[in-house]
Design a protein around this motif. Structure first.
Motif, mmCIF file in Angstrom:
data_model
loop_
_atom_site.group_PDB
_atom_site.id
_atom_site.type_symbol
_atom_site.label_atom_id
_atom_site.label_comp_id
_atom_site.label_asym_id
_atom_site.label_seq_id
_atom_site.Cartn_x
_atom_site.Cartn_y
_atom_site.Cartn_z
ATOM 1 N N VAL A 129 0.853 -1.015 0.151
ATOM 2 C CA VAL A 129 0.039 -0.054 0.080
ATOM 3 C C VAL A 129 0.930 1.100 -0.086
ATOM 4 O O VAL A 129 0.765 2.252 -0.731
ATOM 5 C CB VAL A 129 -1.048 -0.113 1.546
ATOM 6 C CG1 VAL A 129 -1.649 1.089 1.099
ATOM 7 C CG2 VAL A 129 -2.015 -1.060 1.079
ATOM 8 N N ALA A 130 1.758 1.251 0.824
ATOM 9 C CA ALA A 130 2.735 2.289 0.846
ATOM 10 C C ALA A 130 3.698 2.509 -0.402
ATOM 11 O O ALA A 130 3.814 3.734 -0.929
ATOM 12 C CB ALA A 130 3.632 2.317 2.087
ATOM 13 N N LYS A 131 4.157 1.345 -0.814
ATOM 14 C CA LYS A 131 4.690 1.467 -1.966
ATOM 15 C C LYS A 131 4.049 1.910 -3.038
ATOM 16 O O LYS A 131 4.596 2.875 -4.075
ATOM 17 C CB LYS A 131 5.316 -0.093 -2.457
ATOM 18 C CG LYS A 131 6.233 0.162 -3.666
ATOM 19 C CD LYS A 131 6.825 -1.415 -3.821
ATOM 20 C CE LYS A 131 7.968 -1.337 -4.916
ATOM 21 N NZ LYS A 131 8.648 -2.713 -5.070
ATOM 22 N N ASN A 132 3.197 1.718 -3.348
ATOM 23 C CA ASN A 132 1.917 2.172 -4.486
ATOM 24 C C ASN A 132 1.845 3.605 -4.187
ATOM 25 O O ASN A 132 1.739 4.318 -5.309
ATOM 26 C CB ASN A 132 0.606 1.500 -4.288
ATOM 27 C CG ASN A 132 -0.211 1.804 -5.605
ATOM 28 O OD1 ASN A 132 0.048 1.562 -6.756
ATOM 29 N ND2 ASN A 132 -1.338 2.421 -5.258
ATOM 30 N N LEU A 133 1.565 4.299 -3.041
ATOM 31 C CA LEU A 133 1.361 5.686 -2.795
ATOM 32 C C LEU A 133 2.566 6.289 -3.190
ATOM 33 O O LEU A 133 2.576 7.561 -3.710
ATOM 34 C CB LEU A 133 0.755 5.889 -1.271
ATOM 35 C CG LEU A 133 -0.519 5.594 -0.918
ATOM 36 C CD1 LEU A 133 -0.726 5.667 0.420
ATOM 37 C CD2 LEU A 133 -1.468 6.519 -1.660
ATOM 38 N N PHE A 134 3.783 5.678 -2.746
ATOM 39 C CA PHE A 134 4.872 6.178 -2.720
ATOM 40 C C PHE A 134 5.309 6.490 -4.592
ATOM 41 O O PHE A 134 5.751 7.528 -4.885
ATOM 42 C CB PHE A 134 6.137 5.609 -2.210
ATOM 43 C CG PHE A 134 7.554 6.139 -2.419
ATOM 44 C CD1 PHE A 134 7.980 7.300 -1.777
ATOM 45 C CD2 PHE A 134 8.368 5.594 -3.382
ATOM 46 C CE1 PHE A 134 9.371 7.770 -2.062
ATOM 47 C CE2 PHE A 134 9.711 5.925 -3.580
ATOM 48 C CZ PHE A 134 10.188 6.944 -2.938
ATOM 49 N N LEU A 135 5.041 5.524 -5.162
ATOM 50 C CA LEU A 135 5.413 5.547 -6.461
ATOM 51 C C LEU A 135 4.335 6.044 -7.584
ATOM 52 O O LEU A 135 4.830 6.701 -8.459
ATOM 53 C CB LEU A 135 5.899 4.091 -7.025
ATOM 54 C CG LEU A 135 7.171 3.216 -6.398
ATOM 55 C CD1 LEU A 135 7.017 1.997 -6.909
ATOM 56 C CD2 LEU A 135 8.106 4.012 -6.865
ATOM 57 N N LYS A 136 3.020 5.713 -7.161
ATOM 58 C CA LYS A 136 1.952 6.314 -7.736
ATOM 59 C C LYS A 136 0.902 7.200 -7.487
ATOM 60 O O LYS A 136 0.218 7.973 -8.139
ATOM 61 C CB LYS A 136 1.188 5.129 -8.474
ATOM 62 C CG LYS A 136 1.832 3.950 -9.108
ATOM 63 C CD LYS A 136 1.091 2.581 -9.376
ATOM 64 C CE LYS A 136 2.121 1.678 -10.348
ATOM 65 N NZ LYS A 136 1.082 0.482 -10.585
ATOM 66 N N GLY A 137 0.862 7.495 -5.982
ATOM 67 C CA GLY A 137 -0.012 8.115 -5.501
ATOM 68 C C GLY A 137 -1.537 7.513 -5.710
ATOM 69 O O GLY A 137 -1.638 6.288 -5.870
ATOM 70 N N ASP A 138 -2.478 8.589 -5.441
ATOM 71 C CA ASP A 138 -3.888 8.103 -5.615
ATOM 72 C C ASP A 138 -4.539 9.135 -6.255
ATOM 73 O O ASP A 138 -4.977 10.125 -5.493
ATOM 74 C CB ASP A 138 -4.594 7.750 -4.349
ATOM 75 C CG ASP A 138 -5.823 7.175 -4.319
ATOM 76 O OD1 ASP A 138 -6.614 7.591 -5.452
ATOM 77 O OD2 ASP A 138 -6.170 6.723 -3.518
ATOM 78 N N ALA A 139 -4.627 9.324 -7.704
ATOM 79 C CA ALA A 139 -5.173 10.319 -8.196
ATOM 80 C C ALA A 139 -6.746 10.674 -8.197
ATOM 81 O O ALA A 139 -7.141 11.960 -7.749
ATOM 82 C CB ALA A 139 -5.179 10.016 -9.700
ATOM 83 N N LYS A 140 -7.389 9.764 -7.777
ATOM 84 C CA LYS A 140 -8.880 10.013 -7.058
ATOM 85 C C LYS A 140 -8.920 10.931 -5.763
ATOM 86 O O LYS A 140 -10.000 11.470 -5.642
ATOM 87 C CB LYS A 140 -9.485 8.695 -6.816
ATOM 88 C CG LYS A 140 -9.807 7.757 -7.970
ATOM 89 C CD LYS A 140 -10.404 6.333 -7.708
ATOM 90 C CE LYS A 140 -10.590 5.642 -8.948
ATOM 91 N NZ LYS A 140 -11.326 4.220 -8.638
ATOM 92 N N GLU A 206 -2.243 4.711 6.893
ATOM 93 C CA GLU A 206 -1.375 5.171 5.524
ATOM 94 C C GLU A 206 -0.342 5.884 6.083
ATOM 95 O O GLU A 206 0.903 5.657 5.451
ATOM 96 C CB GLU A 206 -2.184 5.803 4.310
ATOM 97 C CG GLU A 206 -3.086 4.876 3.468
ATOM 98 C CD GLU A 206 -4.108 5.696 2.899
ATOM 99 O OE1 GLU A 206 -4.725 5.047 1.775
ATOM 100 O OE2 GLU A 206 -4.402 6.953 3.092
ATOM 101 N N ILE A 207 -0.357 6.899 6.870
ATOM 102 C CA ILE A 207 0.679 7.472 7.334
ATOM 103 C C ILE A 207 1.818 6.646 8.091
ATOM 104 O O ILE A 207 3.047 6.733 7.802
ATOM 105 C CB ILE A 207 0.223 8.704 8.499
ATOM 106 C CG1 ILE A 207 -0.596 9.792 7.661
ATOM 107 C CG2 ILE A 207 1.416 9.319 9.325
ATOM 108 C CD1 ILE A 207 -1.050 10.856 8.736
ATOM 109 N N GLU A 208 1.294 5.701 9.008
ATOM 110 C CA GLU A 208 2.124 4.826 9.628
ATOM 111 C C GLU A 208 2.969 3.844 8.555
ATOM 112 O O GLU A 208 4.037 3.825 8.577
ATOM 113 C CB GLU A 208 1.589 3.795 10.617
ATOM 114 C CG GLU A 208 0.944 4.679 11.940
ATOM 115 C CD GLU A 208 2.094 5.389 12.418
ATOM 116 O OE1 GLU A 208 3.240 4.688 12.824
ATOM 117 O OE2 GLU A 208 1.987 6.435 12.736
ATOM 118 N N ALA A 209 2.065 3.513 7.594
ATOM 119 C CA ALA A 209 2.775 2.678 6.537
ATOM 120 C C ALA A 209 3.658 3.341 5.775
ATOM 121 O O ALA A 209 4.721 2.926 5.326
ATOM 122 C CB ALA A 209 1.720 1.971 5.598
ATOM 123 N N LEU A 210 3.520 4.395 5.205
ATOM 124 C CA LEU A 210 4.479 5.309 4.448
ATOM 125 C C LEU A 210 5.753 5.786 5.100
ATOM 126 O O LEU A 210 6.693 5.770 4.729
ATOM 127 C CB LEU A 210 3.598 6.525 3.949
ATOM 128 C CG LEU A 210 3.067 6.570 2.560
ATOM 129 C CD1 LEU A 210 2.367 8.051 2.386
ATOM 130 C CD2 LEU A 210 4.059 6.487 1.300
#
Length: 217
Positions: A129-140, A206-210
């Protein structure tokens, strides 16, 4: 005598820069020079003695809640110290410490920490989850990728832009705390409030995971 001493310091700084370029694989002398900025890292080593008490002798803090400064952009360090001087950022110790530093000292101190090898994580904290946010973010949700501003592996993108710091390898506790402060508007020095908006869109999990993911880079 002063001019001779200044020349000696410049020579020592040049030698230190060349040595750093050799020691820090993957970084050129020019990249390190840009990161250091206009300050003198040799003079900054002595001037930063009080800073080293909390942030570590070479800018690697041993306290989860105190940020490492090793390899951080000098321009970013300077910007943050000025925020403490103006009150834009608040911390009882840092506000008091910042008021004792003049512009020349600030440039040299920032250069010293910037001249160190960039902070490194231990590879832990990998989370899809964190890796996806880091690399791609969340456009929605209007969340851009972390890499778009903080660069590959969070090691910074542009030394001449003090807005975007090195975050890869930073302490989890510090990152988590700052994201929470940004989300709660307890910290408001983000340019245009960008990080406040992003942090408000993140859940606690998400904050903790990131934070865990970034600290491992």
């Amino acid at each position: 005598m002063i001019r001779i001493q200044d020349r000696i310091l410049v020579c020592l700084a040049t030698i230190a820069l060349l040595a750093a370029a050799t020691a820090y694989a993957g970084e050129t002398a020019d990249e390190i020079k840009q990161r250091i900025g206009s300050g003198n890292p040799v003079a900054g080593k002595t001037m930063s003695s009080l800073c080293q008490g909390c942030h570590g002798e070479l800018g690697v803090s041993l306290d989860e809640l105190i940020p490492s400064l090793a390899g951080q952009y000098a321009s970013y360090i300077s910007t943050q110290l000025r925020s403490y001087q103006s009150g834009a950022r608040t911390h009882q110790i840092m506000n008091a410490m910042a008021m004792t530093i003049n512009d020349v000292e600030l440039a040299n101190i920032a250069a010293f920490f910037a001249s160190q090898k960039k902070m490194q994580g231990n590879g832990s904290g990998d989370n899809p989850v964190a890796k996806n946010l880091f690399l791609k973010g969340d456009a929605k949700r209007g969340i851009p990728s972390c890499t778009s501003c903080h660069g590959t592996n969070g090691k910074g993108k542009a030394p001449n832009i003090p807005t975007y710091p090195v975050i890869g390898g930073q302490h989890k506790g510090y990152l988590s705390g700052q994201l929470t402060h940004l989300r709660n508007s307890e910290r408001s020095d983000s340019q245009g409030g960008v990080m406040n908006k992003i942090a408000k869109s993140l859940t606690n999990a998400e904050i903790e995971a990131l934070s865990a993911y970034l600290s491992g880079l």
